[in-house]
Structure formats: C-alpha cells, structure tokens
Motif scaffolding. Structure first.
Motif: not given
Ligand code: FES
Length: 567
Positions: A550-567
């Motif tokens: 899980v990603l931190p709250a300020h990044l949306g708390a999604d799972l890192d392998f589901l959250s699209s890579a950002l520029p």
C-alpha cells in the motif's frame, strides 16, 4: 478516429486453442438463459452489482439494477449483471478502507476478463464508488457510475435527524450523560429510516457528487434519494447511456483528465465534503495516469468557498440538496471556477451540459452563489511540518475556531484499541489543553480506519468539553467533525515522525500557517528514530499483500502495482 464497433459476447474468449469452438461453446451456455442470436449480437453492457445483505445502504439496489437493465434493453444492448464484493462501511472490520483496493482490483479484473463493451458501475456506500472508478480508470473500458442514493431523514421527538452526523452528536451527548439509555435507544431507531447511503455530506454523498462533477455520472445522478422515482429514472437513463458509450467507445481516461479532476476538487470544496474524497481522488487520478497532489487540493481549497448547506458543515441534508437542484445547479453556481471544456459520459462537454441548467434559485437556501456563499474558502487545509513532512489534512469547516492555533502536551495512544482501552482511564492525565495523538492507524499500520475523530474522554465531555485537538495517521468519517488532524504522512508504522512522539512532548497546530509540528529537538528525535522497530506485518492473505504494497495516504493509499506510473 472512427469509434470501434462493439464486440459483444464474442470477445475475451476462453482459450481452448480453437476460437470457433470457444464461440460455439460460449453461445451454447448463453442459450440456456433464453438469449437467442439477436440478443447475443447486441453490444454487451456489464452491470457491476455491489448489493449485499451486509451492505444495508444498498438494500434498494436490486430494483436499481433492474432499472439499469431496462435502459440497456431499450437502447438495444444486452445487459449482463455480475456481483462483486460489497463494502459495508459499518459492518466491515477492521475498516472498509482495507478492502477498497481489493474491490478495485476485483472489478478491474472482471472488466477485463468478461466480455463487455461498457459497464454500469452500481455502488453507493463509502468505498464502493471510488473502488469502481479506480477499476474503470485502469481498465479504461467505457463506464458510467450509478449510485444507490441517500436515505431520507428520520425524526426523533420533533427533531429531524439522520446518519451519521447526528449519530455522533447524540452519542457524545450520551457519553456526557445528557441523553439517557432510553433516549439513545429511541434515537438509534430513527437515524436510518430508509434504504440508501448516509444522508449528510459524508463520504458516500461526497463521492457521488465528485463522480458527477468528474463527468462519470449523468447530470443529476448524485442526489436522488434511494428508491425514489427520480433515482430509478436516473438508472434507466444510465442504462441507455451505457449502450451509447459502448457504441462510441468513449473511455474513462478521455474523461478523467487533470482538468476534470480539478473540477471535482472544486466540487469537493464547495460541498465541504469528506476528507476521504482527497485520498480517493488522488487514487483515481493515479489510476488514470494523471498527477494530482495534496498541493492541488490546498490550492483549490483556498479559492473555492462553501456553497452548500449540508451537515456536517451546515444544517441541511441530501434531500434538501436534491430538491434545490443537486450537483447540476451547484456546478452552474461554480461556473467561473470550472474548466467547461472537459468531456462527460453524455458525450457532451461540461459547458454544453450546463448550458440549460438554471443558477441557484432564490426560493431555496441550500445551494448558495459565489457572491453570497455559505462559508469562506479554505474548508480543507493541507498541513506540513515536522510531524507530517509529506502532509496531513484538517477539515477547518468542521473544527473549533478557537483550537485552530493551539500548543499543548501530547497524550499518545498506540492504536485505536489503545484509545478504547485508556481514553476513560482515570489514571491517564488528560486536560482540555492536551493534544491527543493516535498512531499506527495509517494504511500499513491498520488499513487506515476512520478512527481519527476518536472520543473526548468521558469525564471531560461531562464537564462540557466538546472538542480537543486530535492528531493521527488515521482517516475520519465524512460525517464527523472536530479539530482533527488526519492522514499524517509518512505514517507511524513506516517510521514517520508520529512514531516518535512521547507523552508530554509539546505539539503545535497552526492552521493559518499550515503547520503541525512536534516541538522536540533534532538530536532527541534522531535518538528516538534510531530505536524505531516497525510493527510486524500481518501473517497471511490479503492483509499481508496490502501492508507490503500500500502507498502512503498522500499518494492515495492504492497498491503500488495498481497505481499507474506518474511522469
Ligand atoms: Fe453506507 Fe454511510 S454507512 S453510506
């Protein structure tokens, strides 16, 4: 570019090494349902159904699904409903947030794996809608959201009440001894009188309104009460719209652009909506490959006043907002602050959608204008400081003005369970000046429960204390209120500064300066940091996978392998 033709049931074949056999077999099984060749050559509209006996908020959903199907059939499509897990805010332990990403992942997989040309996402209770939008943004399959709609209000001894701002207010009065056992039992029976989601501007209502503001729902779809004719007609129309989306192949990422997300943030601020909306919007944005940050949240907050009178920031309820015109009229009022060029599921831009919508009428007081707002800008404030280097959030509109600048000694609780065990312990010294700290309640620590607005000690509540500064890495229900600093990031369980607070340390909150600071010198903090031992991960299953990724709250708390890579 020419729109793609719908491919109906003849896509995503099970692989047997012979496509002809796969098609033959699939149609043989579908024939058992009574569908003939005419039916099976239609565009397929999947309907993601989150009804469940556990999710009381969704109890009117079966009729809603039938209404969506009716609309799909009218427009020449083939509706195929499918169940997904359902996230009942009140009946899930330890917290529904732990399962938002599971529903998002499950839904995304079913959108990929099953044959469909578009999907109607039917949700409502808090985490269901963001999970479905995250899935749609990832799958990028044409999608439209339908929500079950809010409950109607109840009444107790002549007072209009509802879930769940009034739940909390009456429980506080009960803890303070002002409402007795018999009275609280009566209140309990009046808070949730109908099917539907909480009828204040909690997370469910907020997410419904943000979805409409984002353009992923038909105009007017956020507010009709559950089970009402307005609600059912919205569902029928959404079914028809889904067939059109399938034909046009208008995909979510065409709609979920940065400008649309900023529009949704504008709606969030005008509603003084749930702080959970911040986490969910960031997660949805990242699924769509769009950058949206806490600084965007703060910037929008500073320029958008509160326009809607709805609890917990105001006095009204969702049915009042609906009768006043709902989100379309609110968007019309926000007209100068919005990007009107964004696309919506209607196939028209937001500007085109709003063209014929009237501004807020003088006959109502629920939706105000920019010239005469209900409250000032700055409803949500993003804080930084030595206690939250990556950010924290406070809902200023729901806080006590006199506590927005406050310095006090910390009383530290190690977990929500520790709060429950010790908050009323007479051996724990707590005065109204103390700052209550809850840690290990972030995404990794506990799945991020809505534990941030934890109770005032009973003995202080009995003495008339109604609010204290509380600081945590947890979330707070959108129906809650108080001077509550939330989402401290990095969280304690990953070694964030919250982990190093000790009883008696001075903490300073200064909302005007956007600061939340731990007033302990760097040498001492470094010493404490060196002794930090992270809590053990859960042993197995989803909870382990979640805590590992899980990603931190300020990044949306999604799972890192589901959250699209950002520029
Ligand atoms: Fe379902 Fe509030 S508990 S919306």
């Amino acid at each position: 570019m020419m729109p793609m033709q719908p491919r109906g049931v003849d896509q995503n074949f099970t692989s047997y090494g012979d496509a002809g056999f796969s098609r033959y077999l699939r149609r043989a099984f579908l024939a058992s349902t009574g569908f003939d060749g005419t039916d099976l050559d239609r565009p397929v509209v999947g309907i993601a159904d989150t009804s469940s006996d556990y999710t009381t908020c969704h109890r009117d959903m079966p009729a809603l699904i039938q209404a969506v199907k009716r609309g799909v059939l009218q427009a020449g499509g083939l509706p195929l409903a499918f169940p997904t897990i359902s996230l009942a805010e009140i009946l899930l332990s330890p917290t529904s947030m732990l399962y938002r990403n599971l529903l998002a992942m499950e839904t995304e997989e079913m959108l990929h794996a099953q044959p469909m040309d578009a999907v109607v996402l039917v949700g409502g209770c808090d985490k269901t809608v963001p999970a479905q939008l995250m899935a749609a943004a990832s799958a990028n399959l044409p999608a439209i959201s339908v929500v079950t709609g809010p409950m109607l209000t109840g009444s107790w001894r002549g007072e209009r009440i509802g879930a769940c701002t009034d739940c909390r207010r009456y429980w506080l009065l009960h803890r303070a001894g002002d409402v007795d056992d018999r009275q609280i039992a009566e209140v309990q029976q009046s808070l949730c009188p109908t099917g539907g989601t909480c009828m204040v501007m909690g997370t469910a209502s907020t997410m419904a309104c943000l979805t409409e503001g984002l353009g992923l729902m038909l105009p007017g779809g956020a507010t009709p009460p559950s089970g009402s004719g307005d609600r059912l007609r919205q569902a029928v129309e959404s079914g028809r719209c889904a067939v059109e989306l399938a034909t046009r192949q208008l995909q979510p990422r065409t709609i979920v652009q940065r400008a649309a997300l900023l529009n949704a943030l504008t709606v969030l601020m005008a509603l003084s909506g749930s702080t959970n909306g911040i986490i969910h919007l960031i997660a949805i944005a990242r699924r769509a490959g769009v950058t949206l940050t806490l600084e965007d949240v703060h910037e929008v907050s500073q320029r958008v006043p509160l326009l809607v009178d709805c609890k917990p920031a105001g006095c009204g309820y969702m049915e009042d907002f609906h009768r006043a015109g709902g989100v379309p009229v609110l968007l019309k009022a926000l007209h100068p602050l919005l990007d009107l060029s964004v696309m919506t599921v209607t196939g028209r831009t937001l500007g085109e959608v709003l063209h014929d919508v009237p501004p807020p009428g003088g006959w109502q007081q629920t939706i105000r204008t920019l010239d005469s707002p209900f409250g000032p800008p700055g409803s949500l404030v993003v804080l930084r400081g030595s206690l939250a280097p990556d950010g924290a959030v406070i809902k200023r509109a729901a806080a006590t003005p006199g506590l927005l600048q406050h310095r006090g000694p910390a009383v530290v609780f190690e977990s929500p369970e520790d709060v429950a065990a010790r908050i009323d312990d007479p051996d724990v010294t707590i005065t109204p000046d103390h700052i209550l700290v809850l840690r290990n309640a972030g995404p990794v620590g506990a799945g991020m429960p809505e534990a941030g607005s934890f109770p005032i000690p009973r003995r202080l509540a009995s003495a008339g204390v109604r609010d204290m500064v509380r600081v945590s890495d947890a979330r707070m229900s959108g129906t809650a209120y108080g001077t509550v600093v939330l989402h401290c990031s990095p969280e304690a369980a990953t070694g964030g500064p919250l982990a190093f607070v000790r009883d008696g340390d001075l903490i300073e909150l200064n909302v005007a300066e956007r600061r939340i600071d731990l007033l302990v010198d760097d040498t001492e903090l470094a010493r404490r940091r060196a002794q930090f031992v992270p809590p053990p991960l859960p042993e197995r299953g989803w909870r382990r996978l979640y805590a590992q990724h899980v990603l931190p709250a300020h990044l949306g708390a999604d799972l890192d392998f589901l959250s699209s890579a950002l520029p």
